[in-house]
Write an enzyme that holds these catalytic residues in place. Structure first.
Site, PDB file in Angstrom:
ATOM      1  N   TRP A 145    -100.311 -45.793 -33.086  1.00  0.00           N
ATOM      2  CA  TRP A 145     -99.218 -45.859 -34.062  1.00  0.00           C
ATOM      3  C   TRP A 145     -99.599 -45.274 -35.415  1.00  0.00           C
ATOM      4  O   TRP A 145     -98.740 -45.071 -36.257  1.00  0.00           O
ATOM      5  CB  TRP A 145     -98.791 -47.331 -34.242  1.00  0.00           C
ATOM      6  N   ASN A 146    -100.889 -45.024 -35.680  1.00  0.00           N
ATOM      7  CA  ASN A 146    -101.250 -44.718 -37.080  1.00  0.00           C
ATOM      8  C   ASN A 146    -100.842 -43.315 -37.536  1.00  0.00           C
ATOM      9  O   ASN A 146    -100.598 -43.092 -38.712  1.00  0.00           O
ATOM     10  CB  ASN A 146    -102.731 -45.011 -37.358  1.00  0.00           C
ATOM     11  N   ALA A 171     -97.265 -45.418 -28.782  1.00  0.00           N
ATOM     12  CA  ALA A 171     -97.505 -46.841 -29.056  1.00  0.00           C
ATOM     13  C   ALA A 171     -96.168 -47.582 -29.066  1.00  0.00           C
ATOM     14  O   ALA A 171     -95.156 -47.022 -29.494  1.00  0.00           O
ATOM     15  CB  ALA A 171     -98.211 -46.991 -30.397  1.00  0.00           C
ATOM     16  N   GLY A 222    -107.137 -44.349 -29.330  1.00  0.00           N
ATOM     17  CA  GLY A 222    -106.930 -45.787 -29.528  1.00  0.00           C
ATOM     18  C   GLY A 222    -108.265 -46.495 -29.621  1.00  0.00           C
ATOM     19  O   GLY A 222    -109.285 -45.875 -29.956  1.00  0.00           O
ATOM     20  N   SER A 223    -108.243 -47.763 -29.286  1.00  0.00           N
ATOM     21  CA  SER A 223    -109.452 -48.565 -29.478  1.00  0.00           C
ATOM     22  C   SER A 223    -110.493 -48.243 -28.402  1.00  0.00           C
ATOM     23  O   SER A 223    -110.164 -47.827 -27.289  1.00  0.00           O
ATOM     24  CB  SER A 223    -109.095 -50.044 -29.450  1.00  0.00           C
ATOM     25  N   GLU A 244    -110.298 -40.211 -28.023  1.00  0.00           N
ATOM     26  CA  GLU A 244    -110.546 -40.327 -29.464  1.00  0.00           C
ATOM     27  C   GLU A 244    -110.540 -41.812 -29.755  1.00  0.00           C
ATOM     28  O   GLU A 244    -109.468 -42.436 -29.784  1.00  0.00           O
ATOM     29  CB  GLU A 244    -109.430 -39.648 -30.268  1.00  0.00           C
ATOM     30  N   LEU A 245    -111.721 -42.399 -29.965  1.00  0.00           N
ATOM     31  CA  LEU A 245    -111.809 -43.856 -30.058  1.00  0.00           C
ATOM     32  C   LEU A 245    -112.108 -44.295 -31.491  1.00  0.00           C
ATOM     33  O   LEU A 245    -111.780 -43.572 -32.424  1.00  0.00           O
ATOM     34  CB  LEU A 245    -112.836 -44.343 -29.040  1.00  0.00           C
ATOM     35  N   CYS A 278    -108.995 -43.614 -38.065  1.00  0.00           N
ATOM     36  CA  CYS A 278    -110.321 -43.763 -37.450  1.00  0.00           C
ATOM     37  C   CYS A 278    -111.391 -43.014 -38.231  1.00  0.00           C
ATOM     38  O   CYS A 278    -112.573 -43.230 -37.998  1.00  0.00           O
ATOM     39  CB  CYS A 278    -110.282 -43.363 -35.984  1.00  0.00           C
ATOM     40  N   GLU A 455    -109.883 -32.385 -30.263  1.00  0.00           N
ATOM     41  CA  GLU A 455    -108.469 -32.058 -30.468  1.00  0.00           C
ATOM     42  C   GLU A 455    -108.385 -31.113 -31.651  1.00  0.00           C
ATOM     43  O   GLU A 455    -109.075 -31.306 -32.647  1.00  0.00           O
ATOM     44  CB  GLU A 455    -107.662 -33.326 -30.746  1.00  0.00           C
TER      45      GLU A 455
HETATM   46  P1  ADP Z   1    -104.589 -50.293 -31.485  1.00  0.00           P
HETATM   47  O1  ADP Z   1    -105.374 -51.545 -31.601  1.00  0.00           O
HETATM   48  O2  ADP Z   1    -104.857 -49.288 -32.504  1.00  0.00           O
HETATM   49  O3  ADP Z   1    -103.127 -50.514 -31.232  1.00  0.00           O
HETATM   50  P2  ADP Z   1    -104.897 -49.734 -28.702  1.00  0.00           P
HETATM   51  O4  ADP Z   1    -106.063 -49.104 -28.028  1.00  0.00           O
HETATM   52  O5  ADP Z   1    -104.547 -51.124 -28.329  1.00  0.00           O
HETATM   53  O6  ADP Z   1    -105.194 -49.569 -30.221  1.00  0.00           O
HETATM   54  O7  ADP Z   1    -103.582 -48.857 -28.499  1.00  0.00           O
HETATM   55  C1  ADP Z   1    -103.558 -47.451 -28.503  1.00  0.00           C
HETATM   56  C2  ADP Z   1    -102.589 -46.996 -27.431  1.00  0.00           C
HETATM   57  O8  ADP Z   1    -103.070 -47.465 -26.179  1.00  0.00           O
HETATM   58  C3  ADP Z   1    -101.168 -47.560 -27.559  1.00  0.00           C
HETATM   59  O9  ADP Z   1    -100.253 -46.605 -27.092  1.00  0.00           O
HETATM   60  C4  ADP Z   1    -101.215 -48.743 -26.641  1.00  0.00           C
HETATM   61  O10 ADP Z   1     -99.934 -49.128 -26.162  1.00  0.00           O
HETATM   62  C5  ADP Z   1    -102.063 -48.196 -25.514  1.00  0.00           C
HETATM   63  N1  ADP Z   1    -102.701 -49.226 -24.665  1.00  0.00           N
HETATM   64  C6  ADP Z   1    -103.121 -50.460 -25.003  1.00  0.00           C
HETATM   65  N2  ADP Z   1    -103.624 -51.104 -23.927  1.00  0.00           N
HETATM   66  C7  ADP Z   1    -103.531 -50.254 -22.878  1.00  0.00           C
HETATM   67  C8  ADP Z   1    -103.863 -50.325 -21.486  1.00  0.00           C
HETATM   68  N3  ADP Z   1    -104.419 -51.400 -20.955  1.00  0.00           N
HETATM   69  N4  ADP Z   1    -103.593 -49.240 -20.703  1.00  0.00           N
HETATM   70  C9  ADP Z   1    -103.039 -48.139 -21.235  1.00  0.00           C
HETATM   71  N5  ADP Z   1    -102.694 -48.009 -22.527  1.00  0.00           N
HETATM   72  C10 ADP Z   1    -102.940 -49.053 -23.351  1.00  0.00           C
END
Ligand code: ADP
Length: 474
Positions: A145-146, A171, A222-223, A244-245, A278, A455
């Site tokens: 979402w950022n 997101a 994402g995370s 990209e973590l 990030c 990227e």
């Molecule tokens: P943040 O904490 O920054 O929201 P996330 O890694 O949870 O980071 O989310 C980044 C993206 O990954 C979002 O689009 C979220 O919906 C998606 N996401 C979260 N959990 C899962 C999962 N188990 N499988 C696939 N996508 C996921």
């Protein structure tokens, strides 16, 4: 709405999800929420579309992508307002994201025309050896979402330029920007099935992406924990992945740095997007002899940043994205205080009249120590600890003492030292006297547990191409 096989539609179940404005706490919209069924349909549509899309010329793909870039710019203010409303960043930053989002599309539109092959000198006279670049196939993308626009354009437009077909899952809290981007793609005239949008429960959609053998590439931002899980799940079908973590960026200021420049640089790398990127600075290391001067000047500047609703033009720092984000920031600050941290400014949430948002004051903590949570965990908020150091070796080892390796910053007037630091820092991106080491022309990506792949730049295209080796005997 979902966009599958060139059609806007609701989910089969009729389910929806609600999008909220993090500045006001108010509901913004209800959007269709599809699951495994819709994801599978989108993958099948992308697979069907790939049979002809992969055979289009680079010029054809480029023309459509250029049109998309144009449409993003034409609708820029509307998309910028949507970004600010659904995730909170200041409207000034949202407008900047429109520019960079459109620039990524334009860059990859140009690259679409430059997918070259290679001729390899053969070891014997009667052979001709060649390398061809081909699109990898159906690509899936999961975005955070950022940066609700540019994170998407950095993934799906190189895929489309390379000749891949795509399915995007944005997101859940920022689907409105994704919908607006897909409206631009739709108007640009991409054939049905080439670009698809599914919005809905992350785990369910992610499971289909990772287990469906048709999907040949998964791009994720994402995370780190979710990234690791997606890599693991993708292993069974040996998909190509780019990840990209998280990051934990050190910002190093040497005694010979221009202090005012370093302060300004640290302000921008720390507080952009309310600290929710990030590559945001997570740890500031300042040489002992200038630590007090730097800390005082930095805290004074940070304290003046206007916090508020991102839609107000003068706002510099918008709300955090949600209640958990606010809780994490507060927890890190309380923990830092417990471990002897000295709060120079901020250190508390902010209640703004008439708003029910997740606001936190810009916070600077000096006398920081390694045992604070903030020293190792990604805070993702407008808070920063300042550490002091004595020697170059000491600061290098502290800066590298993390599993992350995305971005690092270093301020010094000594170019030799700058080069030494560049070579020693275990990071994918290094900014020397530069708080913004990012451009559409250059590859963005981390090392260690910050990710795999790049990227942007010409390298961003390579993520969506496979090299085919051809040997002809004549
Ligand atoms: P943040 O904490 O920054 O929201 P996330 O890694 O949870 O980071 O989310 C980044 C993206 O990954 C979002 O689009 C979220 O919906 C998606 N996401 C979260 N959990 C899962 C999962 N188990 N499988 C696939 N996508 C996921």
């Amino acid at each position: 709405m979902l966009y599958i096989n060139g059609t806007w539609r609701q989910a089969q179940s009729g389910e929806t999800l609600t999008v909220y404005n993090p500045a006001t706490g108010k509901e913004l919209a209800e959007v269709a929420s599809g699951g495994r069924i819709e994801t599978k349909e989108a993958i099948d549509a992308a697979n069907e579309a790939f049979t002809h899309w992969k055979n289009t010329t680079g010029l054809e793909r480029s023309t459509l992508l250029r049109k998309t870039a144009e449409l993003i710019r034409e609708n820029g203010e509307d998309i910028a307002q949507t970004i600010t409303k659904e995730m909170g960043k200041s409207i000034t930053e949202a407008r900047r994201e429109i520019i960079s989002g459109a620039n990524y599309v334009e860059w990859f539109a140009e690259e679409a025309k430059r997918i070259y092959g290679e001729t390899i000198p053969a070891p014997q006279k009667d052979k001709h050896l060649m390398l061809m670049n081909e699109p990898i196939g159906v690509a899936a993308a999961i975005t955070p979402w950022n940066f609700p626009l540019s994170m998407i354009t950095r993934k799906i437009t190189p895929a489309l330029a390379a000749g891949c077909t795509v399915i995007l899952k944005p997101a859940p809290n920022t689907p409105l920007t994704a919908i607006k981007l897909f409206e631009c793609l739709d108007k640009s005239g991409f054939p049905a099935g080439v670009a698809n949008l599914v919005i809905g429960p992350a785990e369910e959609i992610g499971k289909e992406f990772t287990t469906n053998p048709i999907v040949r590439k998964l791009a994720f931002t994402g995370s780190t924990n979710i990234g690791k899980k997606l890599m693991k799940d993708s292993a069974a079908t040996v998909k190509k992945v780019s990840m990209e973590l998280g990051g934990h960026a050190p910002f190093v200021v040497f005694e010979d740095a221009d202090i005012d420049e370093a302060v300004a640089g640290a302000i921008s790398t720390k507080f952009v997007n309310s600290g929710q990127t990030c590559i945001c600075t997570n740890r500031i290391y300042v040489a002992d002899e200038i630590a007090d001067e730097f800390s005082t000047k930095f805290a004074q500047k940070a304290n003046k940043l206007k916090v508020g609703n991102g839609l107000e033009e003068e706002t510099k720092i918008g709300p955090l994205v949600n209640a958990q984000a606010l809780e994490k920031v507060s927890r890190h600050v309380e923990d830092a205080k417990k471990h002897g941290g000295n709060v120079l400014c901020g250190g508390e949430t902010l209640d703004l009249p008439g708003m029910n948002g997740f606001f936190y004051k810009p916070t600077v903590i000096n006398e920081a120590t390694e045992d604070m949570q903030i020293a190792t965990e990604e805070t993702f908020g407008p808070v920063v600890p300042i550490f002091s150091f004595q020697t170059e070796d000491e600061v290098i080892s502290k800066a590298n003492d993390t599993n992350y390796g995305l971005a690092a910053y270093c301020y010094t007037k000594d170019l030799s030292r700058g080069l030494r630091m560049t070579r020693q820092l275990e990071y994918g991106i290094v900014g020397i006297n530069d708080p913004a080491p990012i451009a559409v022309q250059s590859p963005f990506g981390g090392v260690k547990e910050s990710g795999i792949g790049k990227e942007g730049g010409r390298q961003g295209m390579e993520e969506y191409l496979e090299k085919k080796f051809i040997s002809i005997k004549y």
